[in-house]
Design a protein around this motif. Structure first.
Motif, PDB file in Angstrom:
ATOM      1  N   ASN A  27      45.116  44.088  32.576  1.00  0.00           N
ATOM      2  CA  ASN A  27      46.063  43.505  33.526  1.00  0.00           C
ATOM      3  C   ASN A  27      45.302  42.691  34.566  1.00  0.00           C
ATOM      4  O   ASN A  27      44.069  42.650  34.558  1.00  0.00           O
ATOM      5  CB  ASN A  27      46.933  44.584  34.181  1.00  0.00           C
ATOM      6  N   ASP A  28      46.028  42.044  35.471  1.00  0.00           N
ATOM      7  CA  ASP A  28      45.391  41.159  36.451  1.00  0.00           C
ATOM      8  C   ASP A  28      44.381  41.902  37.329  1.00  0.00           C
ATOM      9  O   ASP A  28      43.329  41.355  37.687  1.00  0.00           O
ATOM     10  CB  ASP A  28      46.447  40.498  37.339  1.00  0.00           C
ATOM     11  N   ARG A  29      44.697  43.146  37.681  1.00  0.00           N
ATOM     12  CA  ARG A  29      43.782  43.908  38.528  1.00  0.00           C
ATOM     13  C   ARG A  29      42.482  44.197  37.797  1.00  0.00           C
ATOM     14  O   ARG A  29      41.389  44.088  38.366  1.00  0.00           O
ATOM     15  CB  ARG A  29      44.440  45.214  38.971  1.00  0.00           C
ATOM     16  N   LYS A  30      42.561  44.532  36.527  1.00  0.00           N
ATOM     17  CA  LYS A  30      41.356  44.809  35.741  1.00  0.00           C
ATOM     18  C   LYS A  30      40.536  43.527  35.539  1.00  0.00           C
ATOM     19  O   LYS A  30      39.306  43.557  35.577  1.00  0.00           O
ATOM     20  CB  LYS A  30      41.733  45.417  34.394  1.00  0.00           C
ATOM     21  N   ILE A  31      41.249  42.421  35.330  1.00  0.00           N
ATOM     22  CA  ILE A  31      40.536  41.148  35.165  1.00  0.00           C
ATOM     23  C   ILE A  31      39.775  40.811  36.437  1.00  0.00           C
ATOM     24  O   ILE A  31      38.601  40.411  36.399  1.00  0.00           O
ATOM     25  CB  ILE A  31      41.522  40.021  34.810  1.00  0.00           C
ATOM     26  N   ALA A  32      40.437  40.973  37.582  1.00  0.00           N
ATOM     27  CA  ALA A  32      39.792  40.693  38.858  1.00  0.00           C
ATOM     28  C   ALA A  32      38.564  41.572  39.054  1.00  0.00           C
ATOM     29  O   ALA A  32      37.526  41.133  39.561  1.00  0.00           O
ATOM     30  CB  ALA A  32      40.781  40.888  40.003  1.00  0.00           C
ATOM     31  N   ALA A  33      38.668  42.831  38.643  1.00  0.00           N
ATOM     32  CA  ALA A  33      37.540  43.757  38.782  1.00  0.00           C
ATOM     33  C   ALA A  33      36.380  43.335  37.885  1.00  0.00           C
ATOM     34  O   ALA A  33      35.206  43.417  38.279  1.00  0.00           O
ATOM     35  CB  ALA A  33      37.983  45.172  38.432  1.00  0.00           C
ATOM     36  N   LEU A  34      36.687  42.858  36.678  1.00  0.00           N
ATOM     37  CA  LEU A  34      35.647  42.399  35.755  1.00  0.00           C
ATOM     38  C   LEU A  34      34.953  41.148  36.300  1.00  0.00           C
ATOM     39  O   LEU A  34      33.752  40.972  36.127  1.00  0.00           O
ATOM     40  CB  LEU A  34      36.246  42.112  34.375  1.00  0.00           C
ATOM     41  N   VAL A  35      35.715  40.287  36.977  1.00  0.00           N
ATOM     42  CA  VAL A  35      35.120  39.095  37.587  1.00  0.00           C
ATOM     43  C   VAL A  35      34.200  39.495  38.743  1.00  0.00           C
ATOM     44  O   VAL A  35      33.081  38.996  38.869  1.00  0.00           O
ATOM     45  CB  VAL A  35      36.222  38.129  38.076  1.00  0.00           C
ATOM     46  N   ARG A  36      34.649  40.424  39.565  1.00  0.00           N
ATOM     47  CA  ARG A  36      33.825  40.866  40.697  1.00  0.00           C
ATOM     48  C   ARG A  36      32.526  41.513  40.229  1.00  0.00           C
ATOM     49  O   ARG A  36      31.470  41.357  40.856  1.00  0.00           O
ATOM     50  CB  ARG A  36      34.607  41.865  41.565  1.00  0.00           C
ATOM     51  N   SER A  37      32.589  42.213  39.102  1.00  0.00           N
ATOM     52  CA  SER A  37      31.400  42.889  38.588  1.00  0.00           C
ATOM     53  C   SER A  37      30.485  41.972  37.793  1.00  0.00           C
ATOM     54  O   SER A  37      29.358  42.340  37.465  1.00  0.00           O
ATOM     55  CB  SER A  37      31.817  44.064  37.692  1.00  0.00           C
ATOM     56  N   GLY A  38      30.972  40.766  37.469  1.00  0.00           N
ATOM     57  CA  GLY A  38      30.168  39.823  36.704  1.00  0.00           C
ATOM     58  C   GLY A  38      30.323  39.948  35.199  1.00  0.00           C
ATOM     59  O   GLY A  38      29.706  39.193  34.449  1.00  0.00           O
TER      60      GLY A  38
END
Length: 309
Positions: A27-38
């Protein structure tokens, strides 16, 4: 990330649209977390690439991946009707570019709207003939000659010369380029195109060599021969630039020369052995790097002193 499966993407790319990540369970929250983590890198709105893939790529590969991100996000969802052009087409063709931004250039069949494309996209509306369009790396793109002309109409002279040098080396038709140039009349940018065609040399093997030649020309110094082959007891060796009568060689030492094709120590050792063999025949060397091209007075003094010896 093991749940993400690769779809049919442009050659050499590894991209996902947002809806593809949603379908894979993110979901969007998981995608955002993956972006923040690189783990993921957001290339443009709605399109992502695996972080490890992005980090491992050289700058010119990243530039092509940004075009692929645009293609993946638009060609598969829009009605089509555009082709990649200008510097984007140059990147797809593999042409050398220097000091050029990563904005995506497209040629559309209708008048572009300021709001219909992203801020990273520059639309154009030049009418293209069928012969001026081809498929490169799986994407619609202007032909090599059309690409060269379009680039030169928007770039400065140094940038133009780099593009034309490399295009001719890749097999661009010089007569076609001349005809296209003549047809442009007083069009903005045509002077740089004309000058680049007049001064181009397909023997230049890198942007650094092209800029070296441009500097020598601008400083009014006698132009050397390019890619001069000299035979020594160690075999045949090729010099970037040479004034044969003076037995003076000018070598451009860009990093690519030492780091891309073999272990650094081995390449430098072979280079020094080659230089030693040439020096035994009376050759002298001037070695320059990128920094020297922007210290013009020092470059001129150094070169003139060597030519006068």
């Amino acid at each position: 990330m093991t749940r993400i499966t690769q779809r049919k993407l442009p050659e050499g790319m590894n991209l996902w649209r947002t809806e593809e990540l949603h379908a894979a369970g993110f979901n969007d929250r998981k995608i955002a977390a993956l972006v923040r983590s690189g783990v993921l890198v957001r290339l443009r709105r709605g399109c992502y690439i695996r972080g490890s893939t992005w980090e491992a790529q050289k700058p010119w590969i990243r530039s092509r991946q940004l075009i692929a991100a645009h293609a993946h996000g638009t060609l598969t969802t829009a009605a089509g009707g555009f082709v990649y052009s200008h510097t984007s087409a140059a990147r797809l063709h593999g042409l050398f570019l220097w000091d050029v931004d990563d904005r995506v250039h497209i040629n559309t069949v209708t008048t572009p709207s300021r709001t219909s494309h992203g801020v990273d996209v520059i639309p154009h509306t030049r009418a293209l003939s069928p012969s001026e369009v081809e498929t490169v790396q799986g994407m619609p793109c202007t032909s090599l000659e059309r690409t060269v002309v379009d680039c030169c109409l928007m770039l400065n002279f140094k940038q133009c010369l780099i593009v034309v040098d490399h295009a001719l080396r890749m097999g661009a038709n010089a007569l076609v380029l001349q005809d296209m140039c003549h047809s442009l009349g007083g069009r903005n940018g045509v002077i740089n195109l004309r000058r680049a065609l007049e001064n181009a040399d397909q023997k230049s093997e890198s942007p650094g060599e092209t800029l070296t030649r441009e500097l020598i020309l601008r400083l009014g110094i006698a132009m050397p021969e390019l890619q001069v082959e000299v035979t020594t007891k160690k075999g045949k060796h090729r010099l970037d630039f040479a004034w044969r009568a003076k037995r003076l060689a000018l070598e451009f030492d860009g990093k690519v020369k030492y780091f891309d094709y073999a272990p650094t120590g081995e390449v430098i050792y072979r280079e020094r052995q080659r230089e030693k063999a040439l020096m035994e025949l009376g050759w002298r060397f001037i070695r320059i790097t990128w920094q020297d091209l922007f210290r013009e007075h020092e470059f001129k003094v150094r070169l003139l002193r060597a030519l006068q010896e």
